[in-house]
Motif scaffolding. Structure first.
Motif, PDB file in Angstrom:
ATOM      1  N   LEU A   7       0.887  -1.162   0.096  1.00  0.00           N
ATOM      2  CA  LEU A   7      -0.110  -0.078  -0.119  1.00  0.00           C
ATOM      3  C   LEU A   7       0.885   1.279  -0.044  1.00  0.00           C
ATOM      4  CD1 LEU A   7      -2.832  -0.755   2.477  1.00  0.00           C
ATOM      5  CD2 LEU A   7      -3.121   0.001  -0.020  1.00  0.00           C
ATOM      6  N   ASP A  11       1.145   4.120  -2.911  1.00  0.00           N
ATOM      7  CA  ASP A  11       0.577   5.486  -2.354  1.00  0.00           C
ATOM      8  C   ASP A  11       1.877   6.552  -2.921  1.00  0.00           C
ATOM      9  OD1 ASP A  11      -1.640   5.054  -1.250  1.00  0.00           O
ATOM     10  OD2 ASP A  11      -1.050   5.268   0.751  1.00  0.00           O
ATOM     11  N   ARG A  15      -0.606  10.653  -6.667  1.00  0.00           N
ATOM     12  CA  ARG A  15      -0.485  11.933  -6.082  1.00  0.00           C
ATOM     13  C   ARG A  15      -1.318  11.892  -4.420  1.00  0.00           C
ATOM     14  NH1 ARG A  15       2.057  16.408  -6.811  1.00  0.00           N
ATOM     15  NH2 ARG A  15       1.355  18.255  -6.135  1.00  0.00           N
ATOM     16  N   HIS A  16      -0.759  12.210  -3.654  1.00  0.00           N
ATOM     17  CA  HIS A  16      -1.450  12.309  -2.314  1.00  0.00           C
ATOM     18  C   HIS A  16      -1.309  13.500  -1.283  1.00  0.00           C
ATOM     19  CE1 HIS A  16      -3.345   8.167  -1.684  1.00  0.00           C
ATOM     20  NE2 HIS A  16      -2.483   7.733  -2.885  1.00  0.00           N
ATOM     21  N   ASN A  17      -2.263  13.717  -0.375  1.00  0.00           N
ATOM     22  CA  ASN A  17      -1.955  14.498   0.602  1.00  0.00           C
ATOM     23  C   ASN A  17      -0.770  13.899   1.344  1.00  0.00           C
ATOM     24  OD1 ASN A  17      -3.843  16.385   0.135  1.00  0.00           O
ATOM     25  ND2 ASN A  17      -5.405  15.450   1.226  1.00  0.00           N
ATOM     26  N   LYS A  19       1.274  12.715   4.587  1.00  0.00           N
ATOM     27  CA  LYS A  19       0.811  11.608   5.539  1.00  0.00           C
ATOM     28  C   LYS A  19       1.629  10.914   6.364  1.00  0.00           C
ATOM     29  CE  LYS A  19      -0.968   7.850   2.862  1.00  0.00           C
ATOM     30  NZ  LYS A  19      -2.052   6.818   2.733  1.00  0.00           N
ATOM     31  N   HIS A 147      -1.435  19.824   5.941  1.00  0.00           N
ATOM     32  CA  HIS A 147      -1.149  18.478   6.200  1.00  0.00           C
ATOM     33  C   HIS A 147       0.246  18.217   6.719  1.00  0.00           C
ATOM     34  CE1 HIS A 147      -5.024  17.044   4.828  1.00  0.00           C
ATOM     35  NE2 HIS A 147      -4.903  17.714   3.539  1.00  0.00           N
TER      36      HIS A 147
END
Lengths: 276, 276, 276, 276, 276
Positions: A7, A11, A15-17, A19, A147
């Protein structure tokens, strides 16, 4: 090699925020650094994935990362830094990332100053594009830095066992810098909204002043034009035409009407600016 | 000398938000005092760093600090104050810092009163600059006092072992004062926004009234001008020209049209103010 | 068959917000998936009820559900997935549901880009409908995805014993995706509001420019029209009529008035754009 | 006498927000009661300091306090009330203070109703002052009642050992009343903002209607005035002047132009109200 | 009879926000049901007081209560319901109360749809009243349903020992329904604000279009009127009067000016809609 969770690897690809996830034997930290082409017109970020293990720090990134480059550089110059452990290395990467925010914030401040000045001087069409772009950049900046700040808060208050005490103190410092960034972003948003509001008030007030000028001219000249129209009528037996110097009477009438209009304007306060 | 943490010393050099960090054997407190040149037009602060240890209070500041000066003064006058311990000394510095907010808040209140009065009286161009500057100063004031308040909350509820119980009670009092400052800042922001809104409503209403005047005059005089224009035409066989006192008929026609227009205006409510 | 609580069955029949209820021996999960006909103009959802037991996952839905269909498909292709337990099955259903958000978010982004471009170019009537529909869709999107996100937060932080550790990690990933969706929805709302504001500023500024043109023309021509009206009066003994080339005097007067008006306009700044 | 803390005594002298401080052997409660001259135009408060000890309740106030007076009165009438202990006495004072809010809230409600009605009827200048004053009073009311409510929350949930259980239940009731006051204050602020917005919409719409009237009249009469101007020209050989009843041709031309303009207006929808 | 606390009885007499108080041996629950005459124009409630004891449920209400009536009815039809205990009875009353919200919410939805449609079609005066009333009703609805929801949250999460587990599950369901009501109320407020904003944009845009029409007509006809005015002057020696067919020259001049004006308009973009 490191058997990272599928995972996490997935990720890091899309594209992700920002985290942080705790996978037990390692931390998965997804951050966004300031893109070198970022400006107050367009805020862009570059994704950087970090895996913090008990004795390693792995970075994953598609594009070049300035903060990773700078950290590598400083380790090459001073190899003893490796002895501080991976937590301090993480701090160094995130701190370099943070440092790259600073010229951007100055860029924002400069742009805001320009807009504030322009709001009292320039025309709308010039300002609106700038305000629009700046706002858009600030929305993005606020989102990513918010974030990012949350990640640093979690890292620095030792929520994760993998972060040693010394690193936590240093990470707390990065957190404080990010707090200032998000704080400034919020102030800028409020100030740019205020600047736009001021500009619109000036436009609306200017419209009012122009209307007043138009109204004064129109209501002054219309009765005069009517009078000259009356004496332009072709009735042969209009008495004024047979008076000696009847045209002086017409002139007198016009002056009298102008004076009356002037006093009417004055009494109704049309000469005074809005706000009675 | 005191072996303060390198990060704390670095932070005290550059511009930061107010914050407090616990380094175990001492507290690192970064505060912002009101700059002597602060006013309701421009809110400025001066950074002051304090290190609170078990038996010392060290202050670090680039520029002169009025609150440190005042504390030193009062200790010189009354040396027994030193016996109260460093916590009470910290209280004294922060309390003097707080006292310097007070004349500023009165300045803000005065300025706001002026703006509120001006909104119902003066012209937009005069007000907008003032409103803009006041808002900007309030955004800054709110930001700094908010952070400062948070520090005092943390100090006064004895989150840190280095603050003794007696000092905590006194620091709680400083916190209450700061609460009032942030409270007032919020009220002021709301009131200045309301004042600007009121002013803009007055401008917009005034535009409406001027438009009404223009419309009444224009629609009254245009038909009359048309009538005199008709009798200004050079058709030799227009019957009215051959009537005895035909011009009186033209006058009568004009009076009739004026009366009809007046009743039309009245029925359509154009004389009435907006809001039916 | 499964003796589900009557309340849960009733809830699954009527329209509800997404929610999760723990009935001890099973979890009742009511979710909303993106309707296949959803677009940036109209955001629609389809209700899907899931019952998660220790060794079963039951889905209840009135209309066809794409995510259930896709999960069934992947289990048929790879029957070993059943061995992962019902928690992982739940993850698969919710993850497919999540994947169906993605094309919608791109649709929103595209629509927003169009509106932003149109705001600086097109006419109001075209934009307003689009802005209105987009906003409405975003309000709905934000509402449903917000509730959905909360469910996933509760599932992923192992609030419920029925969710095993491995599934929780995977569900956390779905949560992160939803966080991005709600985040984007909030950004979009802010940006679409900004775009509309920019458009209205342009309209208001354009009105101001048109007013200026009208005022300049009117105040320039009205005095000239008065002059020609004066020399159109039928007084036989007006001296100018008996001057040689008296009409040249009239022309000169008109040119002089036009020049005076021009300088008056210039001094009062009527030619300049608003914002002084 | 009671050896109250110096800070508490100092605080009771100057203006403060309502607050409660626990000094161990007594509670220091600083409250604000409604000033007898308070109205919906100006919300004013009077500071009242209370010291609640294990067997005493001391009140400190510069000006007369109606709630203290009323409590003294009721104790004089029914001396057994003293046996209930100082907690119940405190309740009585705060409850009387609360009761004095009620006529004020009715005053606010009445004022708001007036403003709402006026917004659809009266002129702006009348409304704006009222709206402005009401808003200002509501900001103050919300601020003081909010702090006051917080005190009562802390007193009623037995945060302080000096408040006995029975008094806590009664203080909870005062808290509920204050909750209603702050709730109403929030509603009023929202409603008064809505009323102002409605009024401004009416003004803006009215301006639009007046503009429409002006445009229709101007565009109708200008071409007609041009026609009569043409036949007012002094060219001796214009053919129409030599036609029999040429003026009837001019009249016909004017009627034709008026009809064409009417259809043009209709087709472009200028007669229709805004909103197509 | 039941020795209820005097405060509770007093509260049930006067108007209060919904609340729940624990008096040890019984719960005092003050709720507000939807008034039968409630509509989207005016949201009204009826107060209902309930006392929940270990083996009784007492209801107190001044006016008839539909939910109490309906509960009594269902118990009469199915007397076994009494065996479920007072908790389930409480659920039944609150659930009936909840059910009566549903037709009201549909009423709100219908009204909102009407307003949204009207905003793009009808005139302001028609819309503003409706928007104003709807907003006011929504403010009240949000306030009461919010408090009511809080009561149900506290009842359903078993904060009070008097509520048995089974009832808590059922009350949770009523809570979920109320959550949907408050959620919808928030959405409606946002949508009605958006609809009003859209309407005002249309009005402002329409004003702009009308102004454009007025400006085009005025600036086109004013120069033409000046030309005919010039040739209406009575100077006998104006050369054009002595030209053969001099009037054709005048006509030509007018056509030329009209063409020049047309190109000027075009180049300055006055024919184009706002938004360049």
């Amino acid at each position: 090699m490191f058997h990272f969770h599928q995972l996490a690897l997935e990720d890091s690809e899309s594209r992700h925020n920002p985290k942080v996830d705790d996978y037990g034997s390692y931390l998965f930290i997804l951050t966004h650094g300031v893109h070198p082409e970022s400006s107050a017109r367009e805020f862009r970020t570059r994704q950087l994935t970090l895996f913090l293990g008990p004795n390693y720090l792995v970075s994953l990134h598609r594009e070049a990362s300035r903060s990773v480059e700078l950290t590598r550089e400083s380790v090459r110059k001073n190899p003893r830094l490796m002895a501080d452990g991976p937590g301090m290395l993480l701090y160094r990467v995130l701190d370099f990332q943070m440092d790259l925010y600073m010229p951007l914030m100055e860029n924002f401040q400069k742009r805001l100053d320009e807009i504030e000045k322009a709001c009292f001087e320039a025309t709308t069409s010039v300002i609106l594009r700038d305000v629009f772009d700046l706002r858009k950049a600030l929305v993005r900046l606020r989102r990513f830095s918010g974030h990012q700040r949350e990640i640093l808060l979690r890292l620095s208050r030792r929520e994760f066992a993998l972060v040693d005490e010394r690193s936590a103190i240093y990470l707390r410092d990065v957190y404080d810098h990010l707090l200032r960034v998000t704080d400034l972003a919020d102030s800028y948003r409020e100030l740019v909204a205020g600047a736009l509001e001021a500009h619109l008030s000036i436009v609306s007030n200017r419209t009012n002043e122009i209307m007043r000028a138009l109204t004064i001219i129109t209501t002054l000249f219309m009765p005069l034009t009517l009078i000259v129209g009356i004496y332009g009528m072709n009735f042969p037996d209009m008495p004024e035409f047979h008076w000696r110097r009847g045209y002086l009477f017409a002139y007198g009438l016009m002056v009298a009407v102008a004076i009356v209009m002037y006093y009417l304007f004055r009494r109704r306060g049309i000469f005074r600016s809005p706000g009675r």
